[in-house]
Design an enzyme around this catalytic site. Structure first.
Site, short mmCIF file in Angstrom:
data_model
loop_
_atom_site.label_atom_id
_atom_site.label_comp_id
_atom_site.label_asym_id
_atom_site.label_seq_id
_atom_site.Cartn_x
_atom_site.Cartn_y
_atom_site.Cartn_z
N LYS A 56 0.84 -1.19 0.00
CA LYS A 56 0.00 0.00 0.00
C LYS A 56 0.87 1.24 0.00
O LYS A 56 0.63 2.21 -0.72
CB LYS A 56 -0.93 0.00 1.23
CG LYS A 56 -2.05 -1.02 1.11
CD LYS A 56 -2.81 -1.23 2.41
CE LYS A 56 -3.82 -2.35 2.22
NZ LYS A 56 -4.52 -2.73 3.45
N GLN A 100 -4.92 -1.59 9.60
CA GLN A 100 -4.74 -2.89 8.96
C GLN A 100 -5.36 -3.99 9.83
O GLN A 100 -5.03 -4.12 11.01
CB GLN A 100 -3.24 -3.16 8.74
CG GLN A 100 -2.94 -4.45 8.00
CD GLN A 100 -3.47 -4.45 6.56
OE1 GLN A 100 -3.35 -3.46 5.84
NE2 GLN A 100 -4.06 -5.55 6.15
N ASP A 123 -11.22 2.73 4.28
CA ASP A 123 -11.58 1.31 4.17
C ASP A 123 -13.10 1.13 4.15
O ASP A 123 -13.59 0.02 3.95
CB ASP A 123 -10.98 0.54 5.35
CG ASP A 123 -9.99 -0.52 4.90
OD1 ASP A 123 -9.88 -0.73 3.67
OD2 ASP A 123 -9.34 -1.14 5.76
#
Ligand code: NAP
Length: 296
Positions: A56, A100, A123
């Site tokens: 990422k 994460q 997200d």
């Protein structure tokens, strides 16, 4: 897609296209004095998470984003992570926050996801964004599901009016893919571990999405001839090789189109994360995303 034609959907090439479009918009934002910045929180030392975060970071920098990775020990208290998120929420120069997952056992994942400012929730997992998605309102959409739709669109695979079957009902993939397909007027069936006669349900579908986490669960005879099959699964085979939820060699003989693993949905997930971050930066700066469209 022409009738009778079979092809492998090349997620890497499509993701590259998306990333370069994002890079152009990020360059336009930078010219306007906005530097899109993403903060990634990595808690613990899960090797797979470390690889995802590195990818990422690399892709973000390649698209002109600033990416800060904050690594915390597995023993970090939830309250400490919440305090960090609160600091990111209050910092105007930070436009995107990504925690994460999975978090180490013992951490309160729900509290953490609820703590992220919905405007910075790249997200798309905050309840405000989940609600917006199901209501068809503007919000940030989870990256993997958004990547599935983008991949279908850019592969000219129609969604409207199609019978779609999603195997998997997680908040991360299955449910948001279902919401997006429904929004695009597909007729959607969501299957899970308690669904009787799963192969029959799958065979009804013109669009089949596998998001299960079981290596090669979907066999060739589960697939309707000509169907488009998206394989979201990432599993390690017995020999250490990455395999999807779809038995690729069998399914490619039946499907009209199928995504490989690796090189299918995975690259799209990262591309959509970059797009979400750039969009969030534009929105927080009062700049319309459409106004950043490259001029011909
Ligand atoms: P998850 O939270 O574990 O959910 C799995 C879903 O599959 C659940 O709804 C479960 O049903 C269902 N399921 C499990 N075994 C089944 C079976 N034998 N038959 C039918 N349904 C079954 O997983 P996830 O987070 O959605 O991820 C799914 C897969 O996608 C994983 O391999 C993950 O690594 C991968 N993934 C890939 C990306 C990417 O970028 N490509 C991103 C995210 C995830 P129940 O609800 O009944 O338990």
């Amino acid at each position: 897609m022409q009738v009778g034609e079979r092809f492998i959907i090349d997620g890497r090439t499509v993701a590259k296209e998306v990333r370069s479009e994002v890079a152009e918009r990020v360059a336009a934002l930078r010219r306007m004095g906005v530097v899109p910045r993403l903060c990634v929180c990595l808690v613990g030392d899960d090797p797979a998470s470390q690889v995802y975060v590195r990818n990422k970071d690399r892709a973000g920098v390649g698209a002109g984003l600033e990416v800060e990775t904050h690594t915390l020990a597995a023993t970090t208290a939830t309250s400490e992570l919440l305090a960090l998120i609160e600091r990111f929420n209050r910092t105007d120069e930070i436009h995107g926050i990504l925690v994460q997952l999975p978090l180490p056992e013992g951490m309160d994942t729900q509290a953490v996801l609820h703590a992220v400012d919905p405007a910075k929730d790249v997200d798309g997992l905050h309840p405000a964004n989940v609600g917006a998605l199901w209501r068809g309102e503007e919000g940030l959409v989870p990256c993997t599901p958004a990547g599935c739709i983008e991949l279908l669109d850019r592969s000219a695979i129609p969604i409207e009016g199609k019978r779609a079957c999603i195997i998997g009902r997680s908040a991360l993939v299955g449910k948001p893919v279902a919401a997006l397909l429904l929004q695009r007027n597909a007729t959607v069936t969501i299957c899970h571990s308690r669904t009787p006669d799963l192969p029959a349900r799958a065979r009804e579908a013109e669009l089949l999405v596998a998001a299960v986490g079981r290596a090669e669960l979907v066999r060739g005879d589960w697939v309707r001839p000509g169907a488009a099959v998206l394989d979201v699964g990432i599993n390690r085979g017995d020999d250490g090789r990455l395999v999807g939820d779809v038995a690729f060699a069998e399914v490619r003989e039946v499907a009209g189109a199928v995504t490989p693993v690796p090189g299918g949905i995975g690259p799209m997930t990262i591309a959509m994360l970059l797009q979400n971050t750039a969009r969030a930066a534009a929105r927080q700066s009062g700049i319309a995303w459409e106004s950043l469209t490259p001029q011909p």
